[in-house]
Scaffold this active site. Structure first.
Site, PDB file in Angstrom:
ATOM      1  N   ARG A 175       0.846  -1.244  -0.191  1.00  0.00           N
ATOM      2  CA  ARG A 175       0.005  -0.046  -0.209  1.00  0.00           C
ATOM      3  C   ARG A 175       0.970   1.481  -0.062  1.00  0.00           C
ATOM      4  O   ARG A 175       0.454   2.277   0.487  1.00  0.00           O
ATOM      5  CB  ARG A 175      -1.000   0.047   1.129  1.00  0.00           C
ATOM      6  N   SER A 223     -10.926   0.233   3.693  1.00  0.00           N
ATOM      7  CA  SER A 223      -9.949  -0.281   4.661  1.00  0.00           C
ATOM      8  C   SER A 223      -9.564   1.096   5.164  1.00  0.00           C
ATOM      9  O   SER A 223      -8.740   1.631   4.433  1.00  0.00           O
ATOM     10  CB  SER A 223      -9.178  -1.340   4.199  1.00  0.00           C
ATOM     11  N   GLU A 293      -4.157   3.448   6.215  1.00  0.00           N
ATOM     12  CA  GLU A 293      -4.234   3.204   4.688  1.00  0.00           C
ATOM     13  C   GLU A 293      -4.815   4.354   4.178  1.00  0.00           C
ATOM     14  O   GLU A 293      -4.530   4.682   2.889  1.00  0.00           O
ATOM     15  CB  GLU A 293      -5.001   2.005   4.155  1.00  0.00           C
TER      16      GLU A 293
END
Length: 310
Positions: A175, A223, A293
């Protein structure tokens, strides 16, 4: 459709994100040509700058962004399948797909399956753009864009530098990448393998079904926290008793604990406060530090916010 690139003042950013909360940009620009991006570099004059794609991983504070927000127009949403291998390392029958920075990931997934290619089905459930996916090395269902990314064309809005960058130079990790807020991914080249159209369509349908069954809809950005190594952020949050926790207009989803839902007409600051509260509770209960995130703009550094007195 192309048109004049006009700097517009005080444009709300919340409606451009999937949270649908947050403040306005001091200046906002939709670009239709690479020349528009190069013009930004000439006119920026030290202003803060932020590139916004589909806003599916973005939270802007209620006070807004005191700078220029740049968004790619539809001219940057093209998807072209190039026939044949692009290097000696390619599998026979593989092809390179050139997708514009503004191309919508689910559209790229469906278009490549229809072209008889496989390797990008995972993206059908990710409501972001190609540019954003490169910047955060987006992924899902056991795959990520790094697995198929060959390279990108990037324009630096600070320097005006315009060039091609191989995927190996992007520092792609879980990520993350080294693409900055002031850099624009003009297009990305993806190398995909030959596949069966019917099998690909079945996989697309299964991914969509799974996401609808396991993840909430509504105003969220997917998320919230990355998964700690060997564990699940959602499991840790749930075990810490945060499922359904609410602060103001923001609530931890009762369907999936690693999602935060924002109320209609809600507050980005409430979402941030809830993220902090959740991370503190997980630290207290499990001794694990969660890392966002979500791309957050205008807020204090998250690690500092967690350490601040409640």
């Amino acid at each position: 459709m192309s048109g004049e690139a006009v700097w517009r003042p005080d444009v709300p950013i919340g409606p451009l994100t999937t949270y649908r909360v947050g403040g306005a940009a001091r200046w906002f620009l939709t670009v239709h040509r690479v020349e528009d991006l190069l013009d930004v570099a000439r006119r920026l004059e030290g202003r803060a700058v932020l590139v916004v794609g589909k806003g599916s991983n973005l939270l802007v504070r209620d006070a807004g962004f005191d700078g220029l927000v740049v968004q790619l127009g539809d001219a940057f949403a093209g998807i072209d399948v190039l026939d044949g291998p692009r290097s000696d390392e390619d599998v026979a029958g593989s092809a390179t797909v050139r997708a514009g920075g503004a191309a919508f990931l689910p559209v790229v997934a469906r278009r490549t399956v229809a072209a008889g290619l496989t390797g990008f089905e995972w993206a059908v459930g990710v409501p972001g753009s190609i540019g954003g996916a490169v910047r955060m090395n987006a992924g899902g269902h056991g795959s990520e864009i790094a697995e198929s990314l060959v390279g990108v064309r990037v324009v630096d809005l600070r320097t005006g530098e315009d060039g091609s960058v191989p995927a190996s130079d992007l520092d792609l990790a879980y990520r993350s990448s080294n693409v900055r807020d002031d850099q624009v991914v003009v297009h990305a080249d993806l190398r995909l393998r030959p596949g069966d159209v019917a099998a690909g369509e079945a996989e697309l349908s299964e991914i969509v079904r799974w996401r609808r069954e396991h993840q909430p809809g509504g105003q969220n950005a997917g998320s919230v926290f990355t998964n700690p190594e060997g564990d699940s952020a959602g499991r840790l949050i749930d075990a810490a008793g945060c499922r359904g926790l609410r602060i103001g207009t923001a609530e931890v989803s009762t369907k999936h604990a690693n999602f935060i839902q924002a109320d209609a007409g809600g507050s980005a600051d409430d979402v941030f406060a809830l993220m902090v509260a959740v991370a503190r509770r997980v630290m207290d209960e499990h001794g694990v530090e969660l890392h966002p995130e979500t791309r957050m703009v205008g807020f204090p550094p998250f690690a500092e916010a967690i350490g601040a007195a409640p």
